[in-house]
Design a protein around this motif. Structure first.
Motif, short mmCIF file in Angstrom:
data_model
loop_
_atom_site.label_atom_id
_atom_site.label_comp_id
_atom_site.label_asym_id
_atom_site.label_seq_id
_atom_site.Cartn_x
_atom_site.Cartn_y
_atom_site.Cartn_z
N GLU A 181 2.44 1.53 -3.65
CA GLU A 181 1.44 1.94 -4.65
C GLU A 181 1.36 3.45 -4.80
O GLU A 181 1.04 3.96 -5.86
N GLN A 182 1.59 4.17 -3.70
CA GLN A 182 1.50 5.63 -3.72
C GLN A 182 2.79 6.28 -4.21
O GLN A 182 2.84 7.49 -4.42
N GLY B 174 13.39 -5.18 -17.04
CA GLY B 174 12.64 -5.85 -18.10
C GLY B 174 11.22 -5.34 -18.21
O GLY B 174 10.41 -5.90 -18.94
N VAL B 175 10.91 -4.26 -17.50
CA VAL B 175 9.52 -3.79 -17.45
C VAL B 175 9.03 -3.41 -18.85
O VAL B 175 9.76 -2.83 -19.65
N GLU B 176 7.80 -3.79 -19.13
CA GLU B 176 7.18 -3.52 -20.44
C GLU B 176 6.72 -2.07 -20.47
O GLU B 176 6.00 -1.62 -19.59
N ARG C 126 4.88 1.78 -11.50
CA ARG C 126 4.74 0.34 -11.75
C ARG C 126 5.22 -0.44 -10.54
O ARG C 126 6.30 -0.19 -10.02
N ASP D 202 9.91 -10.20 -10.75
CA ASP D 202 10.62 -10.01 -12.01
C ASP D 202 11.56 -8.82 -11.81
O ASP D 202 11.50 -8.17 -10.77
N TYR D 203 12.38 -8.52 -12.80
CA TYR D 203 13.37 -7.46 -12.63
C TYR D 203 12.91 -6.18 -13.31
O TYR D 203 12.33 -6.23 -14.40
N GLU E 44 0.82 -1.22 0.00
CA GLU E 44 0.00 0.00 0.00
C GLU E 44 0.85 1.26 0.00
O GLU E 44 0.48 2.27 -0.60
#
Lengths: 461, 461
Positions: free
Chosen positions: B444-445, B458-460, B449, B454-455, B441
């Motif tokens: 998220e703020q 490599g974020v899409e 992303r 995962d690393y 939580e």
């Protein structure tokens, strides 16, 4: 429902400060009952901190729960009954009929957001599933949705004491999206603000919302507002008001260690273009409608038509004559407060003095009572408009400038030179519109709303 | 396809300025062929003016026409063949394999926008028909759709010489939405920029686009960039790069008479949280994967994991030992340019000097060749992280800081104290994630992303 004059901070009332002020009836400049306490910096800090704490709870409320809260606010505003209408009318000089319809609009806004919350698709949820065997790299599962930012500072306007104030559109949208609010009550209608604050508190209690979800602080000075804008727990600002005020907030917000978004609706002069065939066919009709639009709410609408463009032709003189007649018959009417009235008078005086650039051609009836303002109609040429930037500045109140272009080219040049406005309006026949696609293309780049054959003051928000 | 070193202004090449510079191969610090001409203020003005003029035509192109243009750009980039890959590799020190996959990604972005254009719903067209008999007021017919703003200034990054540069994501989205672009080519890969500019010009010609739809100016100095940002015909900025550069542009754009939006992707330290069960079960795996992620592209990713949080327990020491071993085996590799290499070295030196706050625990292999940088692994406590703000600053390159928390409370306090980042990553079992909803939580703020198991590199996008 007795007014206390105090600040509403997370469900408790507070008056730590020494600076006080009173509501004033602009119709006769008389002071209204109840002394109001400006919030201290500590009180603003308390409100922002409580809002931040409440956010942890409020952001997890379901759409249905938040919808109940918004609907309850609307109900509690209605429950304030005539007390609200009377105080609001007394503080603003706006007639009770206007207040009743603005209350309906305010409730409608809250209920609209409640409906959107119940429907739910506004969160724009997307699940983009994984493609493990994608070449050259596997695709991950990606999930997306809108999330609330945190506590929002809301600055209401003086001219919509209900619909753009404590429980207005900015408050409704922030609360709907899951953001607690800290409202800076407008000093022009402090009693109205307190009554609405009471309604929100009642609604929050009835629907089991955390107390910090709502605070409202009073402040006639700049310091209270700036304390909200600069507070690290405030994550966005909603503002409705003057360009000067809005830009000061925008600039301050950008100097924060963490700059925050400022959603502001500021001044606008809302150009109107009356095209040749429409002028020929509906001259009397438009002269009357335009006058009504200019003086509606004593001209105190952000969509007030402050510039009226005409192509010089054989119908212009008759139209101007009719418009002059209408303006001269307009009664003086109360403006919202002393500051707005004197700014308006100064603006008129400035235009009158600049005889070389613009000419006063009609003045409505006058009155020395309270803060009553008179309608004013000016006229100038497109050439002068292009040369004199000050003619495009908003003069908040019941005045407008007719701008007569010698040629279509001049009209287009004037339109190109314009800065951004909330709206632009075209009066035209089908033929007129076809003949003016070049003008329309320019205006599309300048304004948020393009209105065809209607008045900007009636624009649907 | 011979390089000219000149500026590409609305279909013509131009070299009015006297300031020149050369591309440099960071693997051996050797100068590459071709002298490049920095644009003059007049050339920038010409580019912006031509872009503004082209806008009147380009904004009326149909989605299908713009899709053909974007697809043609992708085709022409591919047609540059090995010339592009070789020059790009020489200018960046990045291996040919990386360049080939980045070219595919760049073409994919352009083609994706072309697909979106052909589908068409992105304009979000809404027709809200009139309700003439609505009470108390009739409802007008309201029509809404997304419209392009005008010419866009694009600032590419050094670390993605294709995917976030002249024909990168910002360019593709601006062109797709109907906005001409004025690109400031990154001085770190001027030859690559010119080759891609040639491809765009060819595509524009083949698909009958107005010449002003694309310009690319060179500039190693701040002046060229600022001339774009401050030009009245530029209506928005797309920026990818450092926080310092991005904030300078953001601040400048806000001082314009007409402030404009700046869409910027700036520095980020991308915290990673390795939760207890995951650490126990997959220690060796994560130690290896994390090291690879830190040193990928010599650490020059905006999603590079620069902070690794661990809860102190019996598995931490073994994990750190494995990670140290991996870091020590990493070869030195070329960084993008001299400036980036020396900024990285200075950052490392600063951390090493601050022995009281953070400890260097591993260093990769070294090399004095060209601008080669070495991997560095630091360690500190959550307490120290909370106290020392500089530990959260990005040090662009192959380094990271392990932050060990004495307790869950300390970990949460560190997370709460963090500012915003592009990503945060969690390694955890189902159980770990359930036990850390409080951490999630908070994150998220803070981030755009949230990555699970995962690393971040490599974020899409």
């Amino acid at each position: 429902m007795k007014l206390t004059g105090k600040n509403y901070i997370a469900g408790t009332i507070s008056s730590e400060g020494k600076t006080t002020f009173k509501g004033v009836n602009p119709s006769d400049a008389s002071e209204l009952p109840t002394t109001f306490y400006e919030a201290t910096i500590e009180e603003v800090n308390e409100a922002a901190t409580k809002a931040h704490e409440a956010f942890a709870i409020y952001r997890k409320k379901s759409g249905k729960e938040k919808a109940l809260f918004l609907d309850a606010i609307a109900d509690e505003i209605l429950n304030l009954g005539d007390t609200l209408i009377e105080r609001c009318s007394a503080e603003t000089g706006l007639p009770a009929g206007r207040m009743i319809s603005e209350r309906a609009r305010t409730m409608g806004q809250l209920q609209l957001f409640a409906t959107v919350l119940r429907e739910g698709s506004w969160v724009d949820a997307r699940i983009d599933t994984a493609i493990p065997d994608r070449q050259p790299l596997p695709k991950q599962d990606i999930r997306y949705m809108q999330k609330p930012l945190g506590a929002v500072g809301v600055f209401g306007s003086s001219n919509f004491p209900l619909a753009f104030s404590v429980a207005g559109g900015d408050s409704a949208s922030a609360l709907a999206s899951g953001c607690p609010i800290v409202v800076k009550g407008h000093p022009s209608h402090p009693g109205t603000s307190e009554l609405v604050a009471m309604a929100i508190n009642k609604a929050a209690e009835k629907t089991n919302m955390p107390k910090g979800v709502f605070s409202m602080v009073h402040g006639a000075s700049v310091e209270v507002g700036m304390a909200i804008v600069m507070h690290p727990h405030i994550k966005a600002i909603g503002f409705t008001g003057s360009t000067r005020g809005g830009m000061a907030i925008f600039n301050a917000a950008n100097t924060r260690e963490e700059p925050i978004p400022v959603y502001s609706e500021m001044g606008s002069t809302n150009p109107v273009f009356i095209l040749p065939e429409a002028l020929k066919e509906r001259s009397e009709d438009i002269a009357k409608g335009l006058t009504n639009s200019v003086v509606l709410g004593t001209g105190q609408f952000c969509t007030n038509p402050g510039l009226v463009f005409l192509n010089k032709d054989e119908n212009v003189a008759a139209f101007q004559k009719q418009t002059v007649k209408h303006f001269e018959s307009v009664d003086a009417a109360a403006m919202l407060n002393k500051g707005i009235k004197s700014a308006f008078d100064n603006g008129i005086e400035y235009l009158v003095k600049n005889k070389d650039s613009v000419t006063l051609i009609a003045k409505g009836k006058t009155s020395s009572e309270g803060f009553k303002g008179s309608a004013h109609l000016f006229e100038t040429t497109a050439k002068s408009f292009i040369e004199n930037h000050f003619l495009e500045e908003e003069n908040f109140g019941p005045s407008t400038i007719s701008i007569i272009a010698d040629s279509k080219e001049e009209l287009l040049a004037a339109a190109k030179k314009m800065k951004g406005h909330l709206t632009a309006t075209l009066f035209g026949t089908e033929n007129d519109l076809k003949n003016n696609t070049d003008l329309i293309e320019i205006l599309e780049q300048k304004v948020g709303r393009l209105i065809v054959n209607d008045y900007p003051t009636g624009v649907e928000v």
